[in-house]
Scaffold this active site. Structure first.
Site, PDB file in Angstrom:
ATOM      1  N   GLU A   2       0.831  -1.217   0.000  1.00 16.11           N
ATOM      2  CA  GLU A   2       0.000   0.000   0.000  1.00 16.11           C
ATOM      3  C   GLU A   2       0.862   1.263   0.000  1.00 16.11           C
ATOM      4  O   GLU A   2       2.070   1.212   0.248  1.00 16.11           O
ATOM      5  CB  GLU A   2      -0.930   0.011   1.215  1.00 16.11           C
ATOM      6  CG  GLU A   2      -0.211   0.030   2.548  1.00 16.11           C
ATOM      7  CD  GLU A   2      -1.046   0.625   3.662  1.00 16.11           C
ATOM      8  OE1 GLU A   2      -1.537   1.766   3.510  1.00 16.11           O
ATOM      9  OE2 GLU A   2      -1.189  -0.042   4.704  1.00 16.11           O
TER      10      GLU A   2
ATOM     11  N   LYS B  76      -3.871  -2.714  15.835  1.00 15.80           N
ATOM     12  CA  LYS B  76      -3.304  -1.791  16.815  1.00 15.80           C
ATOM     13  C   LYS B  76      -4.297  -1.488  17.904  1.00 15.80           C
ATOM     14  O   LYS B  76      -5.485  -1.402  17.648  1.00 15.80           O
ATOM     15  CB  LYS B  76      -3.065  -0.486  16.080  1.00 15.80           C
ATOM     16  CG  LYS B  76      -1.667  -0.073  16.054  1.00 15.80           C
ATOM     17  CD  LYS B  76      -1.596   1.397  15.775  1.00 15.80           C
ATOM     18  CE  LYS B  76      -0.313   1.609  15.056  1.00 15.80           C
ATOM     19  NZ  LYS B  76      -0.478   1.235  13.666  1.00 15.80           N
TER      20      LYS B  76
HETATM   21  N1  PSU Z   1      -2.418   1.340  10.580  1.00 17.63           N
HETATM   22  C1  PSU Z   1      -1.086   1.537  10.650  1.00 17.63           C
HETATM   23  N2  PSU Z   1      -0.458   2.263   9.695  1.00 17.63           N
HETATM   24  C2  PSU Z   1      -1.140   2.793   8.637  1.00 17.63           C
HETATM   25  C3  PSU Z   1      -2.551   2.563   8.559  1.00 17.63           C
HETATM   26  C4  PSU Z   1      -3.145   1.838   9.539  1.00 17.63           C
HETATM   27  O1  PSU Z   1      -0.465   1.084  11.573  1.00 17.63           O
HETATM   28  O2  PSU Z   1      -0.520   3.453   7.786  1.00 17.63           O
HETATM   29  C5  PSU Z   1      -3.307   3.084   7.374  1.00 17.63           C
HETATM   30  C6  PSU Z   1      -3.622   1.947   6.388  1.00 17.63           C
HETATM   31  O3  PSU Z   1      -3.498   2.448   5.077  1.00 17.63           O
HETATM   32  C7  PSU Z   1      -5.068   1.635   6.692  1.00 17.63           C
HETATM   33  C8  PSU Z   1      -5.591   2.991   7.033  1.00 17.63           C
HETATM   34  O4  PSU Z   1      -5.755   1.059   5.612  1.00 17.63           O
HETATM   35  O5  PSU Z   1      -4.557   3.597   7.794  1.00 17.63           O
HETATM   36  C9  PSU Z   1      -6.883   2.933   7.799  1.00 17.63           C
HETATM   37  O6  PSU Z   1      -7.431   4.214   7.865  1.00 17.63           O
HETATM   38  P1  PSU Z   1      -8.944   4.386   8.377  1.00 17.63           P
HETATM   39  O7  PSU Z   1      -8.889   4.001   9.821  1.00 17.63           O
HETATM   40  O8  PSU Z   1      -9.219   5.842   8.153  1.00 17.63           O
HETATM   41  O9  PSU Z   1      -9.783   3.477   7.543  1.00 17.63           O
END
Ligand code: PSU
Ligand code: MN
Length: 303
Positions: free
Chosen positions: A26, A160
């Site tokens: 990603e 996390k």
């Molecule tokens: N968790 C991490 N690092 C990240 C992300 C999540 O430890 O960079 C990023 C990933 O791209 C994940 C996104 O898909 O955050 C999720 O964002 P949201 O909670 O807004 O869906």
């Protein structure tokens, strides 16, 4: 054809022609998950780990409205340095593509693009999930819906604890997404190897993981699989320490009325600042470790 929007790098195109195993990566982690220059260094190192393990890396992003499958060094540098790259999840793709804009793909959007490109394995750090107090905020990452419907295996270091891990597991269970521990029975919590929660199943080898993934799709059970791979022992953070910091970051997010897609990047960057960079070191280590496992899995799936 949907593929008219795809633009493959030379390396990935060759891999496709020769039927080589490919691993998707990603780009939100580059633009919004890590600071410069560690983001570029990590992105390149992770690609090299995948190559060393016999697979071909395909970092995915939206550039000038094209879905890029495989990025050049210049494109990675661009995503890492610019501060106006949109964080692109499922809902953002049509606007960014039609408007010929740039976007860094989240887990959800990367899964969509990987599936369009015929890539089955995707390596990242952590997935989004159900946020704490989601019963009030309704903040549930679109990553979970994507796992419900898009058939790509996602190798991560678990969920996390900025999230409600228990509710995240319940959500995935409802949508039939298997959460598989790689060499562990406990669901890893990103910075730590364990959490109070168990995975659904555990596997010990890339071959075993590949067999179950293949069986799921052969049965016509569409959707993703979460392969949860614990951070290496030597890089793990102390649980009490990181929990306190996460609690503080969550409190600040609330006080500052951070909502929507800003929540996750805000929490990540505050955790990094509050740990004085220790969390970043752990983050880099776990992504590399996931690349190792994911590429070996892709090799097995390709057999
Ligand atoms: N968790 C991490 N690092 C990240 C992300 C999540 O430890 O960079 C990023 C990933 O791209 C994940 C996104 O898909 O955050 C999720 O964002 P949201 O909670 O807004 O869906
Ligand atoms: Mn959210």
């Amino acid at each position: 054809m949907k593929t008219e929007w795809l633009e493959f790098s030379k390396e990935v195109l060759e891999a496709k022609k020769n039927d080589l195993p490919i691993v998707a990566l990603e780009s939100t982690i580059i633009s919004h998950g890590m600071p410069y220059p560690q983001n570029v260094e990590t992105a390149k190192e992770v690609e090299d780990i995948i190559r060393k393990n016999g697979a071909v890396p395909a970092t995915i992003a939206i550039i000038d409205g094209k879905i890029k499958i495989g990025l050049s060094d210049d494109e990675i540098e661009f995503l890492a340095k610019s501060d106006n790259i949109e964080k692109a999840s499922r809902r953002d793709l049509p606007y960014l593509i039609a408007g010929k804009k740039n976007g860094a793909t989240t887990v959800a959007a990367t899964m969509i693009c990987a599936e369009l490109a015929g890539i089955k394995v995707f390596v990242t750090g952590g997935i989004g999930g159900v946020h704490r107090e989601a019963e009030q905020t309704m903040d549930i990452s679109a990553d979970l819906q994507e796992l419900a419907k898009t058939s790509v295996a996602v190798v991560c270091a678990g969920a996390k604890s900025i999230l409600d891990i228990g509710l995240t597991l319940e959500y995935l269970e409802t949508y039939g997404v298997p959460v598989v521990g790689y060499g562990t029975k406990s669901l890893p919590a990103f910075y730590t190897r364990t959490s109070p929660f168990e995975v659904n199943f555990s596997v010990e080898t890339p071959k075993e993981a590949a067999a179950m993934i293949q069986t799921k799709w052969a049965l016509g059970l569409e959707g993703g699989v979460v392969i949860a791979n614990p951070i290496p022992e030597k890089d793990a953070l102390e649980e009490k320490y990181i929990t306190e910091i996460i609690e503080k970051a969550l409190q600040e997010a609330k006080e500052n009325n951070i909502t929507g897609k800003k929540v996750t990047p805000f929490l990540l960057s505050r955790v990094k600042e509050l740990t004085e960079g220790t969390s970043l070191v752990a983050n880099i280590a776990l992504v590399k470790n996931n690349a190792e496992v994911g590429s070996r899995m892709a090799v097995e799936l390709n057999k």
